[in-house]
Write a protein that holds these residues in place. Structure first.
Motif, mmCIF file in Angstrom:
data_model
loop_
_atom_site.group_PDB
_atom_site.id
_atom_site.type_symbol
_atom_site.label_atom_id
_atom_site.label_comp_id
_atom_site.label_asym_id
_atom_site.label_seq_id
_atom_site.Cartn_x
_atom_site.Cartn_y
_atom_site.Cartn_z
ATOM 1 N N ILE A 37 42.074 30.083 27.110
ATOM 2 C CA ILE A 37 40.931 31.003 27.175
ATOM 3 C C ILE A 37 40.792 31.592 28.574
ATOM 4 O O ILE A 37 40.374 32.729 28.733
ATOM 5 C CB ILE A 37 39.636 30.300 26.718
ATOM 6 N N VAL A 41 42.629 36.939 26.391
ATOM 7 C CA VAL A 41 41.430 37.404 25.694
ATOM 8 C C VAL A 41 41.639 37.105 24.213
ATOM 9 O O VAL A 41 42.634 37.534 23.620
ATOM 10 C CB VAL A 41 41.206 38.917 25.908
ATOM 11 N N ILE A 63 33.655 26.124 25.594
ATOM 12 C CA ILE A 63 33.941 27.517 25.252
ATOM 13 C C ILE A 63 32.654 28.318 25.162
ATOM 14 O O ILE A 63 32.554 29.435 25.674
ATOM 15 C CB ILE A 63 34.736 27.599 23.930
ATOM 16 N N ARG A 64 31.635 27.747 24.549
ATOM 17 C CA ARG A 64 30.365 28.444 24.360
ATOM 18 C C ARG A 64 29.600 28.671 25.670
ATOM 19 O O ARG A 64 28.691 29.494 25.716
ATOM 20 C CB ARG A 64 29.466 27.688 23.374
ATOM 21 N N ASP A 66 30.755 30.220 28.175
ATOM 22 C CA ASP A 66 31.139 31.540 28.682
ATOM 23 C C ASP A 66 31.556 32.535 27.613
ATOM 24 O O ASP A 66 31.735 33.713 27.923
ATOM 25 C CB ASP A 66 32.306 31.410 29.675
ATOM 26 N N ASN A 67 31.772 32.093 26.390
ATOM 27 C CA ASN A 67 32.333 32.969 25.355
ATOM 28 C C ASN A 67 31.556 32.879 24.054
ATOM 29 O O ASN A 67 31.224 31.781 23.610
ATOM 30 C CB ASN A 67 33.792 32.581 25.063
ATOM 31 N N ILE A 69 32.911 34.409 21.251
ATOM 32 C CA ILE A 69 33.851 34.856 20.238
ATOM 33 C C ILE A 69 33.734 33.975 18.997
ATOM 34 O O ILE A 69 33.330 32.820 19.095
ATOM 35 C CB ILE A 69 35.297 34.848 20.778
#
Length: 156
Positions: A37, A41, A63-64, A66-67, A69
């Motif tokens: 990650i 992208v 992950i959550r 900063d992202n 997705i």
């Protein structure tokens, strides 16, 4: 990205998704997923809960940070508690193993449709990335294998 330590699961998922035209990168543990990650992208992640080095729950929480997705959690754990935990920590969907790969492809398409229509991909994409090439239109930077490439202007 597909994050799962079982190559016998990653292989068919990759084939089905690639046949639909998606580019697939693989991670075999949570730390690899976090590292990928940082370098690429992604538009969607499938995350197994029981991966080594850093489990899928911890990886999803990181992950959550900063992202946002789409993330589909995959797990052999099918108890309601496990599903609720996965969804509460940030998964957009949860599939219990074993599952039909065609159903996973349908869920991937559904999540991507929501993400591109209602989510952050509905805005202009400033960074395009494939393999080792990255073009950042907002910053006006091009890199090949993480090395910046300086281009000159020329009159046409």
């Amino acid at each position: 990205m597909i994050c799962d330590d079982d190559k016998e699961i990653i292989r068919p998922i990759s084939i089905y998704l690639e046949n639909e035209g998606y580019q697939v990168l693989k991670a075999y543990n949570g730390i690899e997923a976090i590292d990928l990650i940082r370098d690429y992208v992604f538009h969607l992640i499938t995350m197994d809960i029981m991966v080594p080095k850093m489990n899928g729950i911890t990886a999803t929480i990181k992950i959550r940070q900063d992202n946002m997705i789409p993330l589909i959690m995959l797990s052999a754990k099918s108890e309601d508690y496990d599903k609720i935990l996965g969804l509460n920590i940030g998964a957009n969907d949860y599939m219990a193993k074993p599952f039909n790969p065609l159903e996973l492809v349908a869920r991937v398409k559904s999540q991507l449709r929501r993400y591109t229509t209602f989510g952050s991909l509905g805005v202009i994409i400033y960074v395009l990335q494939t393999s080792g090439l990255m073009i950042d239109d907002e910053q006006k930077v091009i890199t090949v294998d993480k090395q910046e490439v300086h281009l000159t202007t020329s009159a046409v």
